[in-house]
Design an enzyme around this catalytic site. Structure first.
Site, PDB file in Angstrom:
ATOM      1  N   SER A 189       0.848  -1.190   0.000  1.00 21.93           N
ATOM      2  CA  SER A 189       0.000   0.000   0.000  1.00 21.93           C
ATOM      3  C   SER A 189       0.894   1.254   0.000  1.00 21.93           C
ATOM      4  O   SER A 189       1.840   1.316  -0.785  1.00 21.93           O
ATOM      5  CB  SER A 189      -0.926  -0.074   1.212  1.00 21.93           C
ATOM      6  OG  SER A 189      -2.014   0.778   1.077  1.00 21.93           O
ATOM      7  N   ASP A 213      -8.059  -5.657  -6.285  1.00 24.45           N
ATOM      8  CA  ASP A 213      -7.755  -4.504  -5.433  1.00 24.45           C
ATOM      9  C   ASP A 213      -8.014  -3.200  -6.173  1.00 24.45           C
ATOM     10  O   ASP A 213      -7.405  -2.939  -7.214  1.00 24.45           O
ATOM     11  CB  ASP A 213      -6.278  -4.571  -5.018  1.00 24.45           C
ATOM     12  CG  ASP A 213      -5.859  -3.397  -4.158  1.00 24.45           C
ATOM     13  OD1 ASP A 213      -6.754  -2.747  -3.570  1.00 24.45           O
ATOM     14  OD2 ASP A 213      -4.645  -3.131  -4.082  1.00 24.45           O
ATOM     15  N   HIS A 265      -6.039  -6.463  -1.787  1.00 29.70           N
ATOM     16  CA  HIS A 265      -4.959  -5.532  -1.440  1.00 29.70           C
ATOM     17  C   HIS A 265      -3.775  -6.282  -0.816  1.00 29.70           C
ATOM     18  O   HIS A 265      -3.908  -6.920   0.209  1.00 29.70           O
ATOM     19  CB  HIS A 265      -5.532  -4.490  -0.476  1.00 29.70           C
ATOM     20  CG  HIS A 265      -4.752  -3.190  -0.444  1.00 29.70           C
ATOM     21  ND1 HIS A 265      -4.323  -2.553  -1.588  1.00 29.70           N
ATOM     22  CD2 HIS A 265      -4.361  -2.405   0.592  1.00 29.70           C
ATOM     23  CE1 HIS A 265      -3.698  -1.431  -1.248  1.00 29.70           C
ATOM     24  NE2 HIS A 265      -3.703  -1.321   0.064  1.00 29.70           N
TER      25      HIS A 265
END
Lengths: 505, 505
Positions: free
Chosen positions: A183, A436, A461
């Site tokens: 991320s 994602d 994710h």
């Protein structure tokens, strides 16, 4: 609903969506600290006990100026039980917007590969998160104290921390270091390799939307991915969510409708005003986004305790045909939402301000989103299942100004980190999950021989960074294998280079 | 002379020597602005008239923080008469510590190659120099206002300026940009390519001592090169300069000796105190250093009006055997020094504070040397011809603290720019002159196929960047040819890449 209201909603959604990266953290922080305590601990993975030592390094508050000469203590965690000294590699987690113990405990991939690589694991906390507060309790007191919360300062912290680890540990001086992050942490890992290739030999940037910035990808792509996830997870699922906004608007026109909605969704605070309705729809929109991010193939407790493939479970409630009434449709919607909020059945009521907790972590990311991390988002209700809403930079900027007395710089990240012109860099893996939404801003094609993209079609994710699981789809198993083979390749490259230098020196 | 005094002298010398890079500017600034005026003008090169337009770009005072949201006007000069639009290359001078018009007028190489390349020339002024003052007249008022004077901020200015030039000029959008600089400007050019490879396709870093920082090269190498220059320029030349310090110390022990010295050197202010003597010796040491830097093969007016091969001219006065008296030796020394200070015969007396003028440019570099640009220097009187003096970081730091209320960070440049670990970068030419003391901190071997070193044995400080001259030695002619061939190579690489992107897009 008027267009103006729609825009306002999206403005807010755009702002808060930027924070989704950290909603991981905001929500889970309290939960995890209970489990693990603060100074080391054991993760409840079935296979691998996690143990590490906690350290603190004095870092300059301002690496880029000399007037502010103060220091703060940056926390970092070290696990070296598997480390082959001297010279064994170091896997370095470039901490993102939250308490580093949480990332340490959740980045199972690093723990899974430590033995094979003979690697030391280091998890570095990002300044202004967890315990790494440049001005202690005053760190968030005003924008002056927040001035040193930038990605560049964090990268400089990482570089100095690695220098320190290598110099202070016997046998680590020539250890090759690989940056790993997911991320925003993945963005940092990639940027770290770009800006400090002398410090890290390569980077694994998992689900890192480094192209989610102004002018790099269409602002609607993010919500398109969310929509696709729902479209393929059940009959009529996206269609019914798209229809739900109209149904909500219809019901919200009357007091009895509002009451019905509040009860149907088991809201803790009944809906009353127009603002309540905006907040309610924004909350619902975020719920679908969150479900898309954590649509994992097994039972997990990442943002919330959830069943395996949670979108499929939610979509079961939305397999309705178009003849149903508004109330029937919204009953399905509320049941679907409760998959996310109340899977364990322990929530007495749902709180529409729940996806953005008031923790320091959230405030920190709010500030970053209001300065450097400007990620335009928009919806059109056609290619996505949401109410139409344009990206409005001016409104966003004004909101930031009101909140922090700063104005975001929409173009700065593109200049600083090269935007789409990254081909001259090397040794970065960009892994992305097909499920994602953040893959919309990710690097999803090979840029060069050594800037490679790994797609995980069945992955949400940064699934690849989680512990291996029996229910993992083959695509993520393959991705991890490939990632590991690149690690080995980089390590061999570094060893060769070191030998050459040693010979010539 | 006691060791303590020797150390103090060297401490001062070390500090001031760091500023030699800009003494170019300090000394010449006043001289040049008279010649050229402020907004464009013509250089007195025999061959090539220099004409350019002057522009100003609003730049953020602080690129790395958001509290200081002010802007200032960065000056830059553009010459586009030779530019082949659309798409012709841009040669971008990464301005160093001085008025940009001076660099524009003195970087003849860029003007010489503009036509062949069809290039636009852009000369960007470095913040806090020339007219580019972040806080106007207050820019140097205190350390708070000086806080944004760093190489990183300057590089960010350059990146944003190039983005602006490319977007605002028809035909420039896809122009490949090559960074060029000499001395500190050369360091900036190299660093610019390292940190912003998306902005510049390559860099020519001429006489750029990027390794002159702590721990990268022995602190005595700089003065060794100075000494070698004198050793090979005349019989006994270095030996007699080495002996001169003792002779000076002998004479300074008596009042009559001091008087004799003051008269012999035609000093404007007679020598009286111990401090005067330290200053005098420091000034003399700097004189030899400056001569080494500008030991050009033709008559030039770079730091001072000088004959061709000025060290050979100076050394004629020092071809004395060891039997001469102190006075005879120092008469030779004073004649040699006057080659530097009074070649034209127009100086009535010599001023020992002359090599460090009080211009803003000098103060700016003082601040940079006191923060990031820490370049250790030392002498031992054996491998060099100077009085022994150790590098004393603590004293240096204390002096900086007294002067600017800041402390230098000795290791920061190494972390930020990779120190000697630069092999993962690409497309940088490091050119070095064999006569240039700054070659001691330069990259003097090929690091990789595209990080190449060009040695110019007969070259002083960035000779290759000067206009072509009939008296140029073959080595500098070859160097320039090679540099140009790399430029073409990079331009072809960029064109290929652009075609690929255009096809796939």
């Amino acid at each position: 609903m008027t267009l103006g209201a729609g825009k306002a909603l999206l403005d807010r959604a755009a702002l808060t969506l930027c924070f989704q990266l950290l909603c991981f953290v905001g929500s889970l922080h309290a939960f995890k600290t209970q489990l693990f305590g603060r100074h080391g601990g054991f993760f409840h993975s079935p296979e691998i006990p996690v143990s590490y030592e906690t350290f603190y390094l004095d870092q300059k508050i301002d690496h880029f100026g000399f007037v502010e000469d103060g220091t703060f203590k940056q926390r970092y965690l070290v696990a070296d039980k598997q480390w082959r000294s001297p010279g064994g590699p170091i896997l370095f987690y470039t901490g993102n917007e939250g308490d580093i113990t949480w990332f340490c405990n959740n980045t199972g991939f690093m723990w899974d590969v430590a033995e094979e690589l003979g690697a030391m694991l280091v998890f570095a906390e990002h300044r202004y998160y967890g315990e790494s507060m440049p001005f202690g309790a005053d760190s968030f007191s005003d924008s002056k104290h927040l001035n040193y919360l930038t990605a560049e300062q964090a990268l400089a912290d990482f570089a100095i921390l690695i220098q320190n680890v290598k110099l202070s540990r016997a046998g680590a001086q020539h250890s090759p270091v690989i940056a790993i992050g997911g991320s925003y942490g993945g963005m940092l890992a990639a940027w770290f390799r770009m800006k400090y290739p002398n410090v890290v030999i390569g980077a694994l940037a998992s689900s890192a939307p480094i192209w989610q910035f102004s002018g790099m990808v269409p602002c609607g792509d993010f919500y398109k991915v969310v929509t696709q996830d729902f479209a393929k997870s059940g009959s009529n699922c996206d269609t019914n969510i798209r229809a739900s906004w109209g149904a909500i608007n219809n019901l919200s026109a009357t007091a009895s409708g509002l009451e019905w909605l509040s009860e149907e969704f088991s809201l803790c605070a009944p809906l009353k005003t127009d603002k309540d309705m905006l907040d309610f729809k924004s909350w619902l929109q975020e719920t679908w986004v969150n479900l898309a991010m954590v649509d994992y193939p097994y039972k997990a407790e990442f943002l919330q305790p959830l069943p395996r493939w949670p979108i499929q479970v939610a979509c079961k409630y939305l397999a309705l045909d178009s003849s149903v009434s508004d109330e029937q449709l919204l009953h399905g919607v509320s049941q679907a939402a409760k998959v996310y909020y109340n899977y364990t059945g322990s929530s007495a009521c749902l709180n529409t301000s729940e996806t953005a907790t008031g923790s320091l972590g959230v405030l920190g990311w709010d500030y970053q989103a209001c300065t450097e991390m400007v990620m335009p988002m928009c919806t059109d209700g056609v290619r996505d299942m949401f109410e139409p809403g344009e990206w409005n930079f001016q409104a966003y900027s004004d909101e930031c100004h009101a909140m922090f007395d700063v104005r975001p710089r929409a173009d700065w990240m593109g200049v600083l980190f090269g935007g789409k012109e990254i081909a001259s860099h090397s040794n970065i893996i960009f892994s992305n999950g097909g499920l994602d939404p953040w893959s919309s801003g990710g690097v999803t094609h090979n840029v060069s021989e050594s800037l490679v993209s790994i797609m995980i079609p069945d992955g949400a994710h940064h699934l690849d960074l989680r512990y291996a699981n029996d229910l993992d789809p083959p695509s993520v198993r393959e991705a991890r294998k490939l990632e590991l083979s690149y690690f080995w390749k980089w390590i061999r490259q570094a060893a060769k280079k070191h030998q050459r230098v040693a010979k010539s020196g």
